[in-house]
Design a protein around this motif. Sequence first.
Motif, mmCIF file in Angstrom:
data_model
loop_
_atom_site.group_PDB
_atom_site.id
_atom_site.type_symbol
_atom_site.label_atom_id
_atom_site.label_comp_id
_atom_site.label_asym_id
_atom_site.label_seq_id
_atom_site.Cartn_x
_atom_site.Cartn_y
_atom_site.Cartn_z
ATOM 1 N N MET A 234 6.894 1.623 -1.021
ATOM 2 C CA MET A 234 6.902 0.787 -2.343
ATOM 3 C C MET A 234 5.610 0.532 -2.890
ATOM 4 N N GLU A 235 4.924 -0.266 -1.673
ATOM 5 C CA GLU A 235 3.432 -0.838 -2.103
ATOM 6 C C GLU A 235 2.459 0.195 -2.290
ATOM 7 N N LEU A 236 2.560 1.365 -1.518
ATOM 8 C CA LEU A 236 1.734 2.486 -1.958
ATOM 9 C C LEU A 236 1.908 3.085 -3.386
ATOM 10 N N VAL A 237 3.162 3.289 -3.857
ATOM 11 C CA VAL A 237 3.540 3.743 -5.286
ATOM 12 C C VAL A 237 2.984 2.556 -6.127
ATOM 13 N N GLY A 238 3.243 1.470 -5.855
ATOM 14 C CA GLY A 238 2.710 0.207 -6.665
ATOM 15 C C GLY A 238 0.896 0.236 -6.886
ATOM 16 N N ALA A 239 0.461 0.489 -5.640
ATOM 17 C CA ALA A 239 -1.158 0.149 -5.516
ATOM 18 C C ALA A 239 -1.811 1.491 -6.515
ATOM 19 N N ARG A 240 -1.122 2.533 -6.417
ATOM 20 C CA ARG A 240 -1.563 3.864 -6.975
ATOM 21 C C ARG A 240 -1.423 3.623 -8.262
ATOM 22 N N THR A 241 -0.258 3.038 -8.725
ATOM 23 C CA THR A 241 0.197 2.951 -10.450
ATOM 24 C C THR A 241 -0.886 1.932 -10.938
ATOM 25 N N SER A 242 -1.030 0.928 -10.191
ATOM 26 C CA SER A 242 -1.967 -0.067 -10.537
ATOM 27 C C SER A 242 -3.667 0.394 -10.780
ATOM 28 N N ALA A 243 -3.861 1.158 -9.560
ATOM 29 C CA ALA A 243 -5.204 1.869 -9.795
ATOM 30 C C ALA A 243 -5.204 2.954 -11.160
ATOM 31 N N ILE A 244 -4.327 3.491 -11.340
ATOM 32 C CA ILE A 244 -4.313 4.446 -12.457
ATOM 33 C C ILE A 244 -4.365 3.671 -13.723
ATOM 34 N N ASN A 245 -3.479 2.790 -13.924
ATOM 35 C CA ASN A 245 -3.640 1.709 -15.211
ATOM 36 C C ASN A 245 -4.670 0.852 -15.205
ATOM 37 N N GLU A 246 -5.504 0.798 -14.179
ATOM 38 C CA GLU A 246 -6.803 -0.118 -14.238
ATOM 39 C C GLU A 246 -6.355 -1.495 -13.964
ATOM 40 N N CYS A 247 -5.150 -1.822 -13.385
ATOM 41 C CA CYS A 247 -4.931 -3.249 -13.430
ATOM 42 C C CYS A 247 -6.081 -3.994 -12.712
ATOM 43 N N PHE A 248 -6.119 -4.983 -13.501
ATOM 44 C CA PHE A 248 -7.416 -5.909 -13.290
ATOM 45 C C PHE A 248 -7.031 -7.183 -12.394
#
Length: 249
Positions: A234-248
Amino acid sequence: MSIATSDQTTGIDVRNDLIEAHNGYWDHLSKPGTWWSGVERVAIARETRLARQCALCLRRKAALSPYGIEGEHEDGGSGLAPGVVDAAHRIATDAGRLTKTWFDSVIDDKFTDAHYVELLGIVSSVMSIDTIHIILSLPLDPLPEPVPGEPPRQRPIGLEDIGGWVPTIDPSKASASEKDLFATRRASNVSKSLSLVPEEHRSMKRVLTAQYIPIELVPSLGENGGRAISRALMELVGARTSAINECFY
């Protein structure tokens, strides 16, 4: 709701609590909020969806800076003030480049910081629910019919400035009716983010609980809330999604 418990199109079994959370959100959206009427809340949700195809938003998204691109949004005749439509579209399409200068420029007596927080809650919830439908190639849920009535427009007590754009409730000073907003007295800034409008905070928490895990379980990295995948995945998917979306954050 268009997601069935066992969807024949995708072959994916959908948990009942997720369906209930989504249906519950549309019911919540239709009613007068704390600062916006039911008609206005549904209109904000409609603008959130329209923003995906808005030509002005697409030009701004492609520009080096969105603030140098002028024009009019392709709104749905919602009757909302232009600044409100602009805020909904910007949050929906380019939230990572919003600035405090922009925020200060749109806040006034009619579009207060509390109006903004409630709008933010609506936009983020509609986007998160719609995204699940899009990922599963399912039609979006129809927006609900607004319920008449006037919002109470009341600010909570125990507000503090934590260096953000809007004040939030200090968990240690929350009133008895607002202590349910936080899992602990030392809540994270994310968990306090919508607390200026407690009902919108509660709504976000209900959707978050179904789509992620209960907020109380977040600190326990071994807990996955009974989901189909492990907490690590779950956290891997969340971290990867955040990186793609450039979560700041």
